[in-house]
Scaffold this active site. Structure first.
Site: not given
Ligand code: AMP
Length: 221
Positions: A13, A88, A127, A160, A171
């Site tokens: 996203k 969310r 990532r 991260r 998550r």
């Protein structure tokens, strides 16, 4: 125009949002980025959010809604807004409708990005993101030109802590339990909803994403 981007962590996203907001001169509102900025600035919110984020859990709805309200107050009401990673929960979605209504706006379209779990896990573990401009890269699929350096602004890229394997699993579960019910919420909502298969070439996804967002807006598509 107000757009909500829905989808599990790692679905891409953020990558897509950064590209389209650049093109449309829209405002990119990523609550994850706002929370990371609050942590870096050492604000009260940042301190409270830290534990939830490090465990891969959601920060409480009231705090998130206050953060979004405050942030929206600094954005001109005529600017197009793209929400990324917000709402969310269904309470956040209902809260967003209330906040927008107060300024005569509404959610115009919702784009749902979908991909299988094995792809999401690779996306998250590879990532690397830019804390300065929000651009996102992936060491497997879309590496930056120079390792560790943001192509867009030259900032130093980071991996991260919440992209570590155990937190990633948590998550994904939190997404299923608390955020996936928003799909049904928005199916009943007047906003136009489009689903995009996000385990494909990034340019192909972008083409569909751009068309979905601009379809109802009179812009070229
Ligand atoms: P993200 O960068 O969107 O994946 O967000 C990173 C972390 O920030 C999440 O795992 C949550 O702990 C927190 N977070 C971001 N956005 C929200 C939100 N809308 N509601 C609750 N927690 C959030």
């Amino acid at each position: 125009m107000v757009v909500v981007l829905l989808g599990p962590p790692g679905v891409g996203k953020g990558t897509q949002a950064v590209r389209l907001v650049d093109e449309l001169s829209a405002a990119h509102v990523s609550t994850g980025d706002l929370l990371r900025a609050a942590r870096r600035d050492g604000t009260e919110l940042g301190k409270i959010a830290q534990g939830f984020m490090d465990r891969g859990e959601l920060v409480p709805d009231e705090l998130i809604l206050d953060l979004v309200k405050e942030h929206l107050a600094g954005i001109d009401a005529s600017t197009d807004v793209m929400f990324d990673g917000f709402p969310r929960t269904t309470d956040q979605a209902t809260g967003l409708d209330g906040v927008l209504e107060a300024s005569g706006r509404k959610v115009d379209s919702v784009v749902l990005f979908e991909a299988p779990d094995d792809v999401l896990i690779k996306r998250l573990s590879g990532r690397r993101s830019c804390p300065d401009c929000g651009a996102v890269f992936n060491t497997y699929f879309s590496p930056p030109a120079a390792e560790g350096v943001c192509d867009r602004c030259g900032g130093a890229l980071v991996h991260r802590a919440d992209d570590e394997p155990e937190t990633v699993q948590r998550r994904l579960q939190v997404y299923l339990d608390q955020t996936a019910p928003l799909i049904a919420f928005y199916e009943e909502h007047p906003a136009m909803m489009t689903s995009i298969a996000a385990d494909r070439d990034v340019d192909q996804i972008y083409g569909e994403f751009r068309s979905a967002v601009t379809a109802g807006d009179g812009a070229d598509s």
